[in-house]
Design an enzyme around this catalytic site. Structure first.
Site, mmCIF file in Angstrom:
data_model
loop_
_atom_site.group_PDB
_atom_site.id
_atom_site.type_symbol
_atom_site.label_atom_id
_atom_site.label_comp_id
_atom_site.label_asym_id
_atom_site.label_seq_id
_atom_site.Cartn_x
_atom_site.Cartn_y
_atom_site.Cartn_z
ATOM 1 N N CYS A 15 0.802 -1.225 0.000
ATOM 2 C CA CYS A 15 0.000 0.000 0.000
ATOM 3 C C CYS A 15 0.836 1.278 0.000
ATOM 4 O O CYS A 15 0.277 2.374 -0.094
ATOM 5 C CB CYS A 15 -0.945 0.002 1.206
ATOM 6 S SG CYS A 15 -1.916 -1.501 1.340
ATOM 7 N N HIS A 33 -3.540 7.617 6.461
ATOM 8 C CA HIS A 33 -3.640 6.331 5.765
ATOM 9 C C HIS A 33 -5.031 5.753 6.002
ATOM 10 O O HIS A 33 -5.653 5.235 5.087
ATOM 11 C CB HIS A 33 -2.548 5.387 6.255
ATOM 12 C CG HIS A 33 -2.476 4.101 5.507
ATOM 13 N ND1 HIS A 33 -2.257 4.049 4.150
ATOM 14 C CD2 HIS A 33 -2.603 2.813 5.921
ATOM 15 C CE1 HIS A 33 -2.241 2.787 3.753
ATOM 16 N NE2 HIS A 33 -2.463 2.014 4.802
ATOM 17 N N GLU A 46 -2.002 4.621 13.930
ATOM 18 C CA GLU A 46 -1.678 5.848 13.203
ATOM 19 C C GLU A 46 -1.941 7.083 14.055
ATOM 20 O O GLU A 46 -1.131 8.026 14.062
ATOM 21 C CB GLU A 46 -2.470 5.928 11.898
ATOM 22 C CG GLU A 46 -2.136 7.163 11.077
ATOM 23 C CD GLU A 46 -2.745 7.168 9.687
ATOM 24 O OE1 GLU A 46 -2.353 8.020 8.868
ATOM 25 O OE2 GLU A 46 -3.612 6.313 9.414
ATOM 26 N N LYS A 78 -10.049 7.659 2.170
ATOM 27 C CA LYS A 78 -10.397 6.300 1.737
ATOM 28 C C LYS A 78 -11.855 5.975 2.065
ATOM 29 O O LYS A 78 -12.437 5.065 1.474
ATOM 30 C CB LYS A 78 -9.490 5.269 2.404
ATOM 31 C CG LYS A 78 -8.073 5.175 1.849
ATOM 32 C CD LYS A 78 -7.328 4.019 2.485
ATOM 33 C CE LYS A 78 -5.903 3.900 1.978
ATOM 34 N NZ LYS A 78 -5.018 4.968 2.498
ATOM 35 N N HIS A 112 -9.711 1.991 -0.993
ATOM 36 C CA HIS A 112 -8.292 1.678 -0.874
ATOM 37 C C HIS A 112 -7.815 1.116 -2.206
ATOM 38 O O HIS A 112 -8.129 -0.020 -2.554
ATOM 39 C CB HIS A 112 -8.089 0.667 0.255
ATOM 40 C CG HIS A 112 -6.666 0.525 0.690
ATOM 41 N ND1 HIS A 112 -5.600 0.867 -0.107
ATOM 42 C CD2 HIS A 112 -6.118 0.072 1.849
ATOM 43 C CE1 HIS A 112 -4.465 0.637 0.540
ATOM 44 N NE2 HIS A 112 -4.753 0.148 1.723
ATOM 45 N N PHE A 139 1.536 -3.167 4.507
ATOM 46 C CA PHE A 139 1.902 -4.490 4.983
ATOM 47 C C PHE A 139 3.396 -4.693 4.715
ATOM 48 O O PHE A 139 3.949 -4.178 3.745
ATOM 49 C CB PHE A 139 1.104 -5.563 4.254
ATOM 50 C CG PHE A 139 -0.288 -5.773 4.800
ATOM 51 C CD1 PHE A 139 -0.751 -5.065 5.891
ATOM 52 C CD2 PHE A 139 -1.137 -6.693 4.211
ATOM 53 C CE1 PHE A 139 -2.027 -5.257 6.390
ATOM 54 C CE2 PHE A 139 -2.420 -6.908 4.700
ATOM 55 C CZ PHE A 139 -2.867 -6.188 5.791
#
Length: 416
Positions: free
Chosen positions: A166, A305, A316, A337, A342, A402
């Site tokens: 991502c 994010h 976050e 998002k 996403h 990830f």
């Protein structure tokens, strides 16, 4: 050698809403969701999930059938977005007298040509074909998008693709920024594109149990970052592109400058494949601020994010509170998002565009569907309705992937 300033002179995307940049940002500020409901005819079990698609995108019309047939859908999205950004930058698509030997492309994609390979599997296993199209390799390769861009625009400099889950397009943008700032490149085309609705890909994400559930009625509000009742992320397809240009080169040709990219930082949590760590995110944010020559007090907005996952959102926010300290409570934060979904390897690129437009328009789009804040996500100024006429000087865009890969971009407003 002194570092050069880097102007953002072109922005382009394939919008899930079907319109242009202005329409895209207007709809985001209105809190309008592009999330729909994906239901396929796959046997024995169809895909059935909230999803963001670009139904108005016709590659044959946009790119021409001969060219479109040479590209996987992710590359079609990428080239279409690149054409838009290039035209927005008022750069001729074909080289003129000016040498483009140092002009290049840095592109991000998490999946690359997955659709091409899945089509091959279907041809072999379901239809009993013995051979695949000889174009399958060039359709499926991850550098297909940037290769086509280099050819179309006559760019003789670096042509590279970045696959970092991502954070793919954040790292592509950051590396492009570094090349222009150092003087290695005069112009860099950058961004990302992805198409995650290959059957195997969608099923793999579903198996992780991080996908938000929904049906045809509830899908538009399925993605609820920072919300107490969030259930997970919503995947989407698309492409977004930016033109980064040496500041002096841009001003010499009279280019319109949307904003300035001023910093980039990247780190790795080095602890877990899928569970984020605040320490790695903190280091990435601090590295970005240092790279930009900014203080935490200079940042007026953060495009988070914000995936709406149980573990990701609180981590976050914890990272932001650690970096911004007492000022975190007044730091405007939103996760778009919630509306555009996403886009995996393209998510950072579309969010970079959102951040640049926020600075240009002096308006902050909201986190949609955030009606009840999770106490674990408290401590920052969550934007739940658009704010216009804001004094926005600089902003950050976060991307946390990830594998523990973190990338943060810093942008500064330009007074026209």
């Amino acid at each position: 050698m002194s570092q050069r300033r880097v102007a953002i002179t072109g922005l382009g995307l394939v919008s899930p809403y079907g319109g242009d940049l202005t329409d895209f940002f207007t709809r985001l500020c209105a809190g309008e969701s592009a999330v729909g409901y994906l239901l396929t005819d796959d046997v024995p079990r169809p895909l059935s999930m909230p999803f963001v698609t670009c139904p108005g995108f016709d590659p044959d019309t946009v790119l021409g059938k001969p060219q479109a047939s040479m590209m996987d859908r992710f590359a079609q999205f990428g080239l279409a977005a690149a054409f838009n950004a290039w035209d927005d930058a008022d750069l001729s698509r074909q080289p003129g007298d000016e040498c483009r030997s140092d002009w290049g492309v840095a592109w991000g994609t998490a999946l690359g040509g997955t659709m091409a390979y899945e089509k091959g599997y279907r041809e072999l296993w379901q239809r009993g074909r013995e051979r695949l199209s000889p174009l399958t390799v060039v359709l499926g390769m991850n550098n297909g998008a940037n290769a086509h861009m280099s050819i179309q625009f006559g760019l003789g400099g670096v042509s590279m693709s970045h696959t970092v889950a991502c954070a793919s397009s954040a790292i592509a943008i950051g590396e492009a920024f570094r090349r222009v700032r150092s003087g290695e490149a005069t112009v860099m085309l950058t961004g990302g594109s992805d198409v995650p609705q290959a059957y195997g890909v969608a099923r793999a994400w579903e198996a992780l149990r991080v996908m938000a559930p929904g049906n045809s009625e509830t899908s538009p509000s399925a993605c609820r970052p920072f919300s107490a009742d969030r259930r997970g992320l919503v995947l989407g397809e698309g492409g977004a592109a930016l033109v980064l240009e040496d500041w002096d080169h841009a001003t010499a040709r009279g280019a319109r400058i949307h904003g300035e990219i001023v910093g980039y930082g990247t780190t790795c949590d080095h602890t877990h494949l899928v569970r984020p760590e605040a320490d790695g995110q903190i280091r990435a944010i601090r590295l970005t601020l240092a790279d930009a020559g900014l203080e935490a007090s200079d940042i007026d907005y953060v495009n988070a994010h914000g995936t709406a996952t149980a573990e990701g959102d609180p981590v976050e926010i914890a990272a932001l509170k650690a970096v911004f300290g007492d000022r975190a409570a007044t730091l405007a934060v939103s996760a778009t998002k919630s509306m555009h979904g996403h886009l995996l390897g393209a998510s950072a690129a579309i969010e970079a565009i959102v951040t640049v437009l926020a600075l240009r328009q002096q308006s902050i789009p909201p986190t949609a569907h955030l009606d009840q804040l999770d106490p674990a996500c408290a401590g920052v100024d969550h934007v739940t309705a658009a704010r216009h006429s804001q004094p926005l000087r600089a902003a950050l865009s976060n991307s946390f992937a990830f594998g523990g890969s973190n990338a943060v971009l810093a942008f500064r407003a330009v007074n026209e």
